[in-house]
Scaffold this active site. Structure first.
Site, mmCIF file in Angstrom:
data_model
loop_
_atom_site.group_PDB
_atom_site.id
_atom_site.type_symbol
_atom_site.label_atom_id
_atom_site.label_comp_id
_atom_site.label_asym_id
_atom_site.label_seq_id
_atom_site.Cartn_x
_atom_site.Cartn_y
_atom_site.Cartn_z
ATOM 1 N N SER A 20 -17.458 7.958 -10.501
ATOM 2 C CA SER A 20 -16.456 7.652 -11.538
ATOM 3 C C SER A 20 -15.097 7.474 -10.885
ATOM 4 O O SER A 20 -14.457 8.433 -10.494
ATOM 5 C CB SER A 20 -16.391 8.764 -12.597
ATOM 6 O OG SER A 20 -15.963 9.975 -12.037
ATOM 7 N N HIS A 32 7.183 -10.945 12.410
ATOM 8 C CA HIS A 32 7.184 -10.384 13.764
ATOM 9 C C HIS A 32 6.220 -11.119 14.696
ATOM 10 O O HIS A 32 6.186 -10.825 15.896
ATOM 11 C CB HIS A 32 6.801 -8.901 13.728
ATOM 12 C CG HIS A 32 7.904 -7.976 13.324
ATOM 13 N ND1 HIS A 32 8.402 -7.908 12.044
ATOM 14 C CD2 HIS A 32 8.608 -7.062 14.044
ATOM 15 C CE1 HIS A 32 9.356 -6.987 11.988
ATOM 16 N NE2 HIS A 32 9.505 -6.466 13.186
ATOM 17 N N GLU A 89 -4.087 5.971 -8.176
ATOM 18 C CA GLU A 89 -3.328 6.308 -9.384
ATOM 19 C C GLU A 89 -3.615 5.304 -10.514
ATOM 20 O O GLU A 89 -2.760 5.002 -11.338
ATOM 21 C CB GLU A 89 -1.813 6.363 -9.104
ATOM 22 C CG GLU A 89 -1.402 7.191 -7.894
ATOM 23 C CD GLU A 89 -1.643 8.679 -8.078
ATOM 24 O OE1 GLU A 89 -2.742 9.030 -8.538
ATOM 25 O OE2 GLU A 89 -0.765 9.477 -7.756
#
EC number: 1.3.8.5
Length: 416
Positions: free
Chosen positions: A166, A374, A399
């Protein structure tokens, strides 16, 4: 200050790019107001504790973030130093040791700290969420027993909701808690737990009743409880300064006195915690993106190709401008949502979902674009930008995944 309650490496300047920023407040020291200045619009008090957080990030976190990442070190001592400034219980009430600050104040602090080490700050944000849950929903006895050592980070906390079966469907969790006299007997396991194995307090959502959200309760399980064990330490792309392990319960007897709130209230508690958690992790994304823009800007000024600095390329200038605009837009969304949550407005849940969705997506894209700027150097672990990319990627997943955020937002719209 305590809170209230190329081809060649270009000397020292390029070495600074490898280490990472000493703090995005560098423009302020030169007397220059940056268009991405995170202090814009803040009160004088907020600017003060923001400065404290930036200074702590620059002095205590940034110099060590690469080592923590590469050696997978959990920086306990550094976090306890942060707690001395009030960062262990930022939005926890002062009577149990918290700083008593607002959700907006919390976002400001976590954004600043995340410039020094996004991974460590993200763990601190989860810890803060756990302490707030106990403070908000616990009894007076629980608040005064559990919160003070958590606010000082003498003890650490972990949030235990996700299970192997879950994830996004959190209400289907299977970890059971069967009452026997004055104890619950827990059986089951939790997956991907930040701080697992190291934390002292586990805020656990478990099933005390029937199926669905109303059968879920919240209990605190303390480290050392018989029947509590941990899985292997997970090997992760980022977030390496915090351990991630399964938390396993095998006939684990937990006192009923450790239940937070009433039986059946656990899912509500979990979701209320996550509303703030979404603001917190999005704020960590802000810090990573801000630091990445500073690194990219400085690199473009130093790196030369075709006989001139990359900063002279209009294409790269436009990309940098887009990155700055997306950062500021993300910050505004987060701060709007944080204010709504503090005021307990009806639109707070959807605003938190929007802010988390937008900010974590956009800020990861900013970090990734900074790495691209970069060139090959961005792919080297000598350069800090790659760590911001790796540490911010998971914010789009945890979250509540950003797909779930879209579900919540669309549901709100369709119910109007």
């Amino acid at each position: 200050m305590m809170l209230r309650g190329g081809c060649q490496r270009v000397g020292a300047r390029l070495r600074g790019l490898r280490r990472g920023p000493r703090g995005p407040a560098d423009g302020a020291r030169r007397g220059v107001v940056s268009c991405i200045d995170p202090s814009m619009g803040l009160s004088e008090e907020q600017k003060e504790f923001q400065k404290v957080a930036f200074n702590f990030a620059a002095r205590e976190m940034a110099p060590h973030m690469a080592e923590w990442d590469q050696k997978e070190l959990f920086p306990v001592d550094t976090m306890r130093k942060a707690a001395q400034l009030g960062f262990g219980g930022v939005y926890v009430q002062t009577d149990v040791g918290g700083a008593g600050l607002s959700r907006l104040d919390t976002s400001i602090i976590f954004e600043a700290l995340a410039t020094g080490c996004t991974s460590t700050t993200a763990y601190m944000s989860i810890h803060n969420m756990c302490v707030w849950i106990i403070d908000r929903f616990g009894s007076e006895e629980q608040r005064h027993r559990l919160c003070p050592p958590l606010c000082t980070m003498e003890k650490f906390a972990s949030y235990c909701l996700t299970e192997p079966g879950s994830g996004s469907d959190a209400a289907s969790l299977m970890t059971s808690a069967v009452r026997q006299h004055d104890h619950y007997i827990l059986n089951g396991s939790k997956a991907f737990i930040s701080g697992g194995g190291e934390a002292d307090i586990y805020v656990v959502m478990c099933r005390t009743g029937g199926p669905g959200p109303r059968g879920i309760s919240c209990v605190v399980v303390e480290k050392g409880t018989p029947g509590l064990s941990f899985g292997k330490k997970e090997k992760k792309v980022g977030w390496n300064s915090q351990p991630t392990q399964a938390v396993i319960f095998e006939d684990c007897a937990v006192p009923v006195a450790n239940r937070i709130g009433d039986e059946g209230q656990g899912f509500l508690i979990a979701m209320k915690g996550l509303n703030g958690g979404r603001i917190n992790v999005a704020s960590c994304s802000l810090g990573a993106a801000h630091a990445s823009i500073v690194l990219a800007r400085d690199y473009l000024k130093v790196r030369k190709q075709f006989g001139e600095p990359l900063a002279n390329s209009q294409y790269l200038q436009f990309q940098l401008a887009d990155m700055a605009a997306r950062l500021v837009a993300s910050r505004l969304m987060i701060r709007t949502a944080a204010t709504a949550l503090q005021e307990e407005r009806e639109d707070a849940i959807v605003l938190c979902s929007m802010a988390k969705l937008f900010a974590t997506d956009e800020c990861f894209a900013i970090c990734n674009q900074a790495l691209q700027m970069h060139g090959g150097y961005g792919y080297l672990k000598d350069y800090a930008v790659q760590q911001y990319v790796r540490d911010s990627r998971v914010h789009q997943i945890l979250e509540g995944s950003n797909e779930v955020m879209r579900m919540l937002i669309s549901r709100s719209l369709l119910q109007e």
